[in-house]
Every structure is written in structure tokens, then in C-alpha cells.
Design a protein around this motif. Structure first.
Motif, PDB file in Angstrom:
ATOM      1  N   SER A  16       0.844  -1.186   0.000  1.00  0.00           N
ATOM      2  CA  SER A  16       0.000   0.000   0.000  1.00  0.00           C
ATOM      3  C   SER A  16       0.886   1.246   0.000  1.00  0.00           C
ATOM      4  O   SER A  16       1.644   1.457  -0.948  1.00  0.00           O
ATOM      5  N   ASP A  98       0.361  -7.587  -3.896  1.00  0.00           N
ATOM      6  CA  ASP A  98      -1.016  -7.520  -4.388  1.00  0.00           C
ATOM      7  C   ASP A  98      -2.022  -8.166  -3.443  1.00  0.00           C
ATOM      8  O   ASP A  98      -3.162  -7.713  -3.331  1.00  0.00           O
ATOM      9  N   GLU A  99      -1.624  -9.273  -2.791  1.00  0.00           N
ATOM     10  CA  GLU A  99      -2.573  -9.982  -1.944  1.00  0.00           C
ATOM     11  C   GLU A  99      -1.825 -10.882  -0.964  1.00  0.00           C
ATOM     12  O   GLU A  99      -0.610 -11.066  -1.062  1.00  0.00           O
ATOM     13  N   PHE A 100      -2.594 -11.445  -0.005  1.00  0.00           N
ATOM     14  CA  PHE A 100      -2.033 -12.360   0.986  1.00  0.00           C
ATOM     15  C   PHE A 100      -2.834 -13.660   0.942  1.00  0.00           C
ATOM     16  O   PHE A 100      -4.057 -13.637   0.888  1.00  0.00           O
ATOM     17  N   VAL A 101      -2.104 -14.789   0.954  1.00  0.00           N
ATOM     18  CA  VAL A 101      -2.769 -16.090   0.858  1.00  0.00           C
ATOM     19  C   VAL A 101      -2.175 -17.033   1.903  1.00  0.00           C
ATOM     20  O   VAL A 101      -1.124 -16.772   2.486  1.00  0.00           O
ATOM     21  N   LYS A 140       0.652 -15.537   6.890  1.00  0.00           N
ATOM     22  CA  LYS A 140       0.259 -15.524   5.488  1.00  0.00           C
ATOM     23  C   LYS A 140       1.505 -15.460   4.596  1.00  0.00           C
ATOM     24  O   LYS A 140       2.629 -15.264   5.067  1.00  0.00           O
ATOM     25  N   ALA A 142       2.785 -13.287   1.244  1.00  0.00           N
ATOM     26  CA  ALA A 142       2.473 -12.127   0.404  1.00  0.00           C
ATOM     27  C   ALA A 142       2.771 -12.464  -1.047  1.00  0.00           C
ATOM     28  O   ALA A 142       3.820 -13.019  -1.363  1.00  0.00           O
ATOM     29  N   GLY A 144       3.283 -10.951  -4.840  1.00  0.00           N
ATOM     30  CA  GLY A 144       3.554  -9.722  -5.578  1.00  0.00           C
ATOM     31  C   GLY A 144       4.129 -10.008  -6.945  1.00  0.00           C
ATOM     32  O   GLY A 144       4.081 -11.144  -7.428  1.00  0.00           O
TER      33      GLY A 144
END
Length: 309
Positions: A16, A98-101, A140, A142, A144
Motif C-alpha cells: 500500500s 497484491d494480496e495475501f494467501v 500468510k 504475500a 507480488g
């Protein structure tokens, strides 16, 4: 960074509005593996490869070499280095998260190659720690994007000690469907007795993954072969191990249990390999490593260095 060159230019890790400069380093190395050159059998000289024009047969200088995309047999679209560099890639210098999984959601087939990420320079350690510790506390991974060698890759970031480990991931179109290979496997119903025997073997072999326990036997055999040839010793051909189809599966399982029990009783403590007499002067330390003898003298508890040709 212990003499290890960074991979590519300085980069920024961004979550962010939180951004910090980072350096990307290869986490693995294959430079210690035995490598061969191709030689002319008649002269013993090394073979050089030249870039040759397919039609004229003339050698082409590097400055006259460009990339081309093949359209058909005789048609190519020429693309210059400058044109490739001008392709708009927003993440060229920035690793954008971009996201966390969950780690369990990443299929092992997508994993390519690990890297180590560290803060770059004296600034940015606070922002780096915020990103690292947040990923750790959330348990998690990350996800990217990063650009390496003019190509954009997916990268999975997870905490590793004080830093971050980044693992390049394949795109979905690069992973083949398992059904292509597994469709022809027959459905077999195993008996409870067979499964119990197999579980017993697994329990006998149960342990913890310790990479230092494993030796690259093929690499060791190559080094021994080279050292034998350097010493002028005759080379004998070893018999290849025979592989036979198992007819009595239950009998094979029972025999395996017996063999495992016998191996545990008779297995001696593993000792470092001794260098054969007259061979020391032929052994050369691996580039970038201290000679085995020196390391052993200074650090008795350190793991033994792999023998080098």
C-alpha cells in the motif's frame, strides 16, 4: 552481503503506502557442481562456439546480433534491445504486494527459485520490519510481482529469520494438468494388511529433514572419476544395479521390514570420507571456499566440506 552479488538493480518493496528499498539476492547456488567443457577428441583442444549466419555461413559479431520472433519458416520479426526495455512494466523497480494467501494454497508445482530480500542501505529498516512482522503475525504469504531479466514474475514473500524469502512462481499457463499423466493409472484396492506393513516401514524410516545428512552420490562419483583419471589409475566399469518387477508384493513388504531392522542394528556411525593416499595434491578447494584442512583446523564442529576435483 558476504560477496554475493545482488540480482538486478535496487528495488522497492511496497505494501500500500508503506515502501522501503530492498536488495534481492539468489538464495541458492550450483557453482560447486562439476561442469564439463566440450573438447575436440583428436586434438584435446576446447571447442568454441561461433554465431554463424544460417544462409551465408559467415560469423556474426555480437553487436550485429538482434532478437527475432519466428513467424514462419523464413519470416522473423526483429525486436531491438531498446524496444524490449521500453515495454511498459509498472513493477520494473518495485515489488508490489497484491494480496495475501495461506501457504497451503500454493501448489508446489508453481515454485521455481528462492531469493533472499534484505533492506537496501541504512534507511528503510523500519518499513521492512513492519512488512516482515505483519506477514509473520498474520501467518500468510504475500504475493507480488517482480521484474527479472526483462520478464515479470510472480513472487511469494514469507519471513525467514530477520529477512524475507521470495520464491518465484510459475504462471498458470506454465503448469501442465496432472490429468495428462495420471489418467492411465489403474485404480487399485489395497488390503489392510498391505497398508499396515507399508505404514510400519514408514514409521521405521521416520525422521526430520536435515539436508546435511544427504550426499550427492552422483557428484561424488564424478569427482572420484576425475581424480582417478588425473592420477593415471585404470577406470573399471561398475555393474549396473538390477531392477526387477515385484511379483509377491506382500513378501516384498515383509522383507523390507526385516531389512530395515537389520540395517538399524548394523549401521555404523557415519564418519567423514578419508582422502586416498597420494590424492591430496590432486584435490582443489571449491572456488570461494576455504580448503577443507584449514576449515577443519579452525572450526572442528562445522559440517565437512564436499570433496572437489
Amino acid at each position: 552481503m558476504n560477496g554475493v552479488p545482488r540480482d538486478g538493480p535496487p528495488r522497492f518493496l511496497r505494501l500500500s503506502l508503506v515502501t522501503c528499498p530492498v536488495a534481492l539476492y539468489p538464495a541458492t547456488s550450483e557453482s560447486e557442481k562439476v561442469s564439463f567443457n566440450q573438447l575436440n577428441r583428436k586434438t584435446g583442444h576446447r571447442i568454441k562456439y561461433a554465431k554463424v549466419d544460417a544462409d551465408t555461413g559467415e560469423e556474426v559479431d555480437n553487436e550485429d546480433t538482434v532478437k527475432g520472433y519466428k513467424v514462419d519458416t523464413d519470416t522473423f520479426i526483429e525486436v531491438t534491445k531498446e524496444e524490449i526495455e521500453n515495454v511498459a512494466l509498472g513493477s520494473t523497480r518495485t515489488i508490489e504486494i497484491d494480496e495475501f494467501v495461506d501457504r497451503s494454497e500454493i501448489d508446489p508445482r508453481y515454485l521455481i527459485r528462492p531469493y533472499c530480500l534484505t533492506p537496501d542501505g541504512k534507511v528503510g529498516h523500519d518499513a521492512f520490519a513492519v512488512i516482515r512482522d505483519t506477514i509473520r503475525e498474520m501467518n500468510k504469504v504475500a504475493i507480488g510481482r517482480v521484474v527479472l531479466t526483462n520478464r515479470e514474475h510472480i513472487i511469494a514473500l514469507e519471513p525467514l529469520d530477520k529477512g524475507l524469502m521470495g520464491t518465484l512462481l510459475r504462471y498458470s499457463y506454465e503448469v501442465r494438468s496432472a490429468e495428462e499423466y495420471f489418467d492411465d493409472i489403474q485404480d487399485v484396492k489395497m488390503t489392510r494388511d498391505m497398508l499396515d506393513l507399508a505404514r510400519h516401514i514408514v514409521n521405521q524410516k521416520a525422521g526430520r529433514f536435515e539436508p546435511d545428512k544427504f550426499e550427492d552420490q552422483y557428484e561424488t562419483a564424478l569427482i572420484d572419476l576425475i581424480n582417478q583419471k588425473r592420477a593415471g589409475n585404470p577406470i573399471t566399469t561398475k555393474a549396473r544395479p538390477r531392477s526387477e518387477n515385484v511379483v509377491d508384493l506382500m513378501g516384498a513388504l515383509r522383507k523390507s521390514i526385516g531389512d530395515e531392522r537389520a540395517a538399524k542394528v548394523s549401521k555404523p556411525a557415519k564418519k567423514p570420507r578419508k582422502v586416498a593416499s597420494g590424492q591430496k595434491e590432486m584435490l582443489m578447494p571449491i572456488a570461494g571456499k576455504k580448503p577443507t584442512k584449514e576449515v577443519a583446523a579452525k572450526k572442528p564442529a562445522a559440517k565437512p566440506q564436499r570433496k572437489s576435483a
